[in-house]
Design an enzyme around this catalytic site. Structure first.
Site, PDB file in Angstrom:
ATOM      1  N   HIS A 457       0.835  -1.209   0.000  1.00  0.00           N
ATOM      2  CA  HIS A 457       0.000   0.000   0.000  1.00  0.00           C
ATOM      3  C   HIS A 457       0.867   1.256   0.000  1.00  0.00           C
ATOM      4  O   HIS A 457       0.965   1.971   1.001  1.00  0.00           O
ATOM      5  CB  HIS A 457      -0.954  -0.015   1.198  1.00  0.00           C
ATOM      6  N   ASN A 458       1.473   1.531  -1.133  1.00  0.00           N
ATOM      7  CA  ASN A 458       2.309   2.715  -1.312  1.00  0.00           C
ATOM      8  C   ASN A 458       1.836   3.476  -2.542  1.00  0.00           C
ATOM      9  O   ASN A 458       0.804   3.138  -3.131  1.00  0.00           O
ATOM     10  CB  ASN A 458       3.783   2.309  -1.433  1.00  0.00           C
ATOM     11  N   HIS A 461       1.051   1.456  -5.756  1.00  0.00           N
ATOM     12  CA  HIS A 461      -0.293   0.868  -5.806  1.00  0.00           C
ATOM     13  C   HIS A 461      -1.315   1.928  -6.197  1.00  0.00           C
ATOM     14  O   HIS A 461      -2.218   1.662  -7.018  1.00  0.00           O
ATOM     15  CB  HIS A 461      -0.652   0.269  -4.451  1.00  0.00           C
ATOM     16  N   ASP A 498      -5.954   5.257  -0.962  1.00  0.00           N
ATOM     17  CA  ASP A 498      -5.202   4.602   0.119  1.00  0.00           C
ATOM     18  C   ASP A 498      -4.188   5.542   0.757  1.00  0.00           C
ATOM     19  O   ASP A 498      -3.211   5.084   1.365  1.00  0.00           O
ATOM     20  CB  ASP A 498      -4.477   3.353  -0.409  1.00  0.00           C
ATOM     21  N   ASP A 620      -8.962  -1.465  -7.934  1.00  0.00           N
ATOM     22  CA  ASP A 620      -8.225  -1.629  -6.683  1.00  0.00           C
ATOM     23  C   ASP A 620      -7.637  -3.029  -6.536  1.00  0.00           C
ATOM     24  O   ASP A 620      -6.587  -3.205  -5.909  1.00  0.00           O
ATOM     25  CB  ASP A 620      -9.161  -1.322  -5.511  1.00  0.00           C
ATOM     26  N   GLN A 672      -3.527 -16.932  -3.375  1.00  0.00           N
ATOM     27  CA  GLN A 672      -3.977 -16.284  -4.607  1.00  0.00           C
ATOM     28  C   GLN A 672      -5.177 -17.009  -5.215  1.00  0.00           C
ATOM     29  O   GLN A 672      -6.125 -16.376  -5.695  1.00  0.00           O
ATOM     30  CB  GLN A 672      -2.828 -16.220  -5.616  1.00  0.00           C
TER      31      GLN A 672
END
Length: 726
Positions: A457-458, A461, A498, A620, A672
């Site tokens: 979550h940077n 992203h 985010d 997302d 996954q």
């Protein structure tokens, strides 16, 4: 008149009670007959002035005293119950009065209400039967007598087993009902009863257990109504419901000593109006009736009414099945599928537990750092971009655009560069009437508030979600369904969705008792924070306020659209959003032409909202639909972030919300596969049916095969060993 009388006087004043003082037996009785007080305090300390017991008897001889509490003030030598040992302390008097109010007075209120309750039962249009825990009939109302053909005297005291039974019920239905209600659960369903005349009638029955003394079931209350078989019966039932809600108690139940008087209502006048008025339209109902009429208009209530109508004249098996349908519809979790046991698929269970649920266990707080300014060096305009970056951005309209290459050449600042290109392509500065410098400053502040230390979550992203959103906005059907404001809102929402993410899930923040979880009441914690902080940062400095030049109405509409889209990324509402999209967009689209579909989107803002929510949700979590190399990289990054959370949960002694994400034991391919099976496949099938995304669906199929192959080979890493060596 002494310190004791003063104590009670001031105690009444503190408690908000009305208070009267009488100094003779005659004036005391006169005052009581006029005011009907709930509490009477008599001075029983000195008999030479008057006989306290005589005053008590004279008050008790009056009808209004039936539910009055009488308290005697006695000298300290007395130790009898229901008396007050003299104490002039205001606090002591106050505590005594409060204790009486919450004890004896309120008990008397309940007794006083019994007449009103039974009056309500007598006038109720639904048939009501009350039995003991042993199923002995203790009460039936007139509606029950009329429905069943019995007189009350023929039923009271009889066991239910003594009454004739209809042979139209299933043989085990009675056992099923008894097993349910004896557990203290309410039973509701269709039941055939036999009237006194011998004919069977179909009833809709609700049986409610009543807990009494000792916490045990002491009574069962049964509400019964006929299944209507013709239009006149339907109208009669509807009128009965309206009368039920228009009914008012004859007593006001006001607490006079707290000055809460209410105007009493004449029941006879109401019921006579109900029967004599020429039409429903001209009748004036109480507030409760108006509220009930509003509730009828709710869509879910319309659905329930249709099902109720369908139950009429239906076979018992169909009626019972529809009852189960109604039970499901009355729950709140209408869109979330039910998982099996944890042992069936721990990866799916942990993902659902970590992403879709919130635990509430207060522990140590975690701190979220807020960066309000940044002095990163960025280009003055998009034309000043270095050639190596410009060359990469030439391909940004392609789905196969490599965001990680942009991350590398921009030194982990892809959001500013991609944002300038994408926002310029969609005319965002023109729509907002802001300069490119303001937009650049805004993008710079947003990117500075993403945590580069997060594995997933940077700002990379965020840039990836912005790229996917822009790609979706370019699809013909999406473009034809949304307006320019919707496009601008979507791009801004993707950019900020985010911001300031701490690299931990909502469940972690709630378990840790973080400041954010407390601030947002454990509900959509991060999503609420992302939007709030983004608007705070934007308004903080005029140099980066991209909204400063648009009028208020446009701003409010734009702001609401942005907030709605960011909140849609919160996973607890995932299935609700997907199912609403399928039912409101996909299904009507399959029944009409493409032109009609697009026109319907333009004409119905609610449909546009569903499209925008679905678009940002897909953007997302589009990683499984990216080319394989990008998909693998994203899978490794999100796994590392979950590993780090699990490590921290163990260090802090917090609940581990996703136990399978233990870096020593986790199978990334399994995680996954579970994520794709549970969250991705259905959502992207629906989005593809609307937006037409063959390239994405092909990538999804290929990537799924990759993870399946690794899982079959018991490989827990991202690639086969041979691929790692290469």
């Amino acid at each position: 008149e002494d310190n004791q009388s003063d104590g009670f006087w001031w105690a009444c004043d503190r408690a908000g009670y009305g208070c009267n003082i009488a100094r003779t037996p005659e004036s005391a009785l006169e005052c009581f007959l006029e005011k009907h007080q709930e509490i009477v305090v008599i001075d029983h300390r000195n008999s030479r002035y008057f006989d306290a017991e005589d005053i008590c008897r004279s008050i008790r001889a009056t009808k209004p005293s039936e539910h009055t509490v009488i308290l005697a003030v006695v000298p300290r030598t007395y130790v009898l119950l229901c008396q007050f040992m003299e104490n002039s302390s205001i606090t002591a008097c106050y505590n005594e009065l409060i204790q009486i109010e919450h004890g004896e007075v309120r008990s008397q209120f309940k007794l006083r209400a019994c007449n009103a309750v039974f009056t309500a039962l007598e006038h109720c249009q639904e048939a009501i039967e009350i039995t003991s825990e042993d199923h002995v009939i203790q009460y039936v109302n007139p509606a029950f007598e009329q429905m069943m053909g019995y007189q009350k005297g023929e039923l009271i005291g009889k066991e239910l087993t003594e009454l004739p039974k209809s042979d139209k019920n299933h043989a085990d239905l009675s056992d099923t009902i008894n097993a349910c209600i004896k557990k203290g659960k309410e039973w509701q369903g269709v039941y055939y009863a036999r009237r006194k005349s011998g004919d069977s009638i179909q009833q809709h029955v609700k049986i409610t257990p009543v807990i009494g003394q000792g916490g045990k079931i002491r009574h069962f209350v049964s509400l019964k109504r006929l299944h209507c078989t013709n239009e006149s019966n339907k109208q009669h039932l509807l009128l009965a419901h309206f009368k039920r809600f228009c009914f008012a108690f004859t007593e006001s139940h006001s607490f006079k000593c707290k000055n809460r008087r209410k105007d009493s209502v004449d029941v006879k006048s109401i019921t006579s109006q109900s029967s004599d008025a020429p039409s429903l339209q001209t009748r004036r109902y109480s507030s409760m009736a108006r509220i009930h009429s509003m509730t009828i208009e709710a869509p879910i209530t319309k659905v329930i009414n249709i099902i109720n109508a369908a139950q009429e004249n239906s076979p018992i098996t169909v009626a019972e099945a529809l009852d189960r349908v109604l039970e499901i519809l009355r729950t709140t979790e209408l869109y979330s599928p039910q998982l099996g046991t944890k042992d069936e698929d721990p990866h799916t269970s942990d993902l659902v537990g970590g992403l879709m649920t919130v635990s509430k266990i207060s522990k140590d707080e975690i701190t979220v750092t807020k960066v309000f300014h940044s002095h990163l060096s960025v280009p003055n305009t998009i034309n000043d971009v270095p050639p190596c970056i410009a060359q990469l951005l030439d391909n940004e309209e392609s789905w196969d655009f490599n965001i990680f290459e942009l991350e590398a050449v921009t030194n982990k600042r892809p959001l500013v560069y991609l944002g300038l290109k994408v926002f310029g392509r969609f005319g965002v500065p023109e729509f907002l009437n802001c300069s490119e410098a303001t937009l650049r400053a805004w993008l710079q502040v947003m990117e500075a508030n993403y945590h580069s230390s997060n594995a997933y979550h940077n700002s990379t992203h965020a840039a990836d979600v912005l790229h996917a959103t822009a790609f979706f906005l370019g699809k013909e059907r999406v473009k034809g369904s949304l307006g320019h404001l919707d496009e601008v809102a979507a791009l801004i929402a993707a950019t900020i969705h985010d911001v300031d993410h701490p690299g931990r899930t909502n469940s972690f923040l709630c378990n840790a008792g973080s400041e954010l979880a407390v601030l947002y009441n454990d509900t959509a914690v991060l999503e609420s924070h992302h939007t709030a902080l983004a608007f705070q940062l934007t308004a903080k400095d005029s140099k980066c306020n991209i909204f400063k030049n648009i009028d208020r109405n446009h701003y409010r509409t734009l702001r609401q659209a942005i907030i709605d889209m960011v909140l849609a990324t919160e996973m607890t509402k995932h299935f609700e959003h997907v199912n609403k999209f399928v039912n409101s967009i996909n299904k009507p689209m399959s029944e009409g032409s493409d032109c009609e579909c697009t026109a319907n989107m333009k004409n119905f803002p609610d449909n546009q909202t569903l499209i925008k929510r679905m678009m940002i949700k897909c953007a997302d979590v589009a990683n499984p639909c990216r080319p394989l190399e990008l998909c693998i990289e994203w899978a490794g990054r999100i796994s590392e972030e979950y590993f780090a959370q699990t490590d921290e949960e163990k260090r802090q002694g917090l609940p581990v919300v996703m136990p399978v994400f233990d870096r020593n034991t986790c199978s990334i391919p399994k995680s996954q596969i579970s994520f794709i099976d549970y969250f991705i496949t259905d959502m992207f099938d629906a989005w593809d049916a609307f937006a037409h995304l063959p390239v994405l669906m092909q990538h999804l199929a290929n990537n799924y095969k990759h993870w399946k192959m690794l899982d079959e080979l018991k490989c827990k890493s991202l690639r086969l060993p041979s691929e790692n060596n290469n």
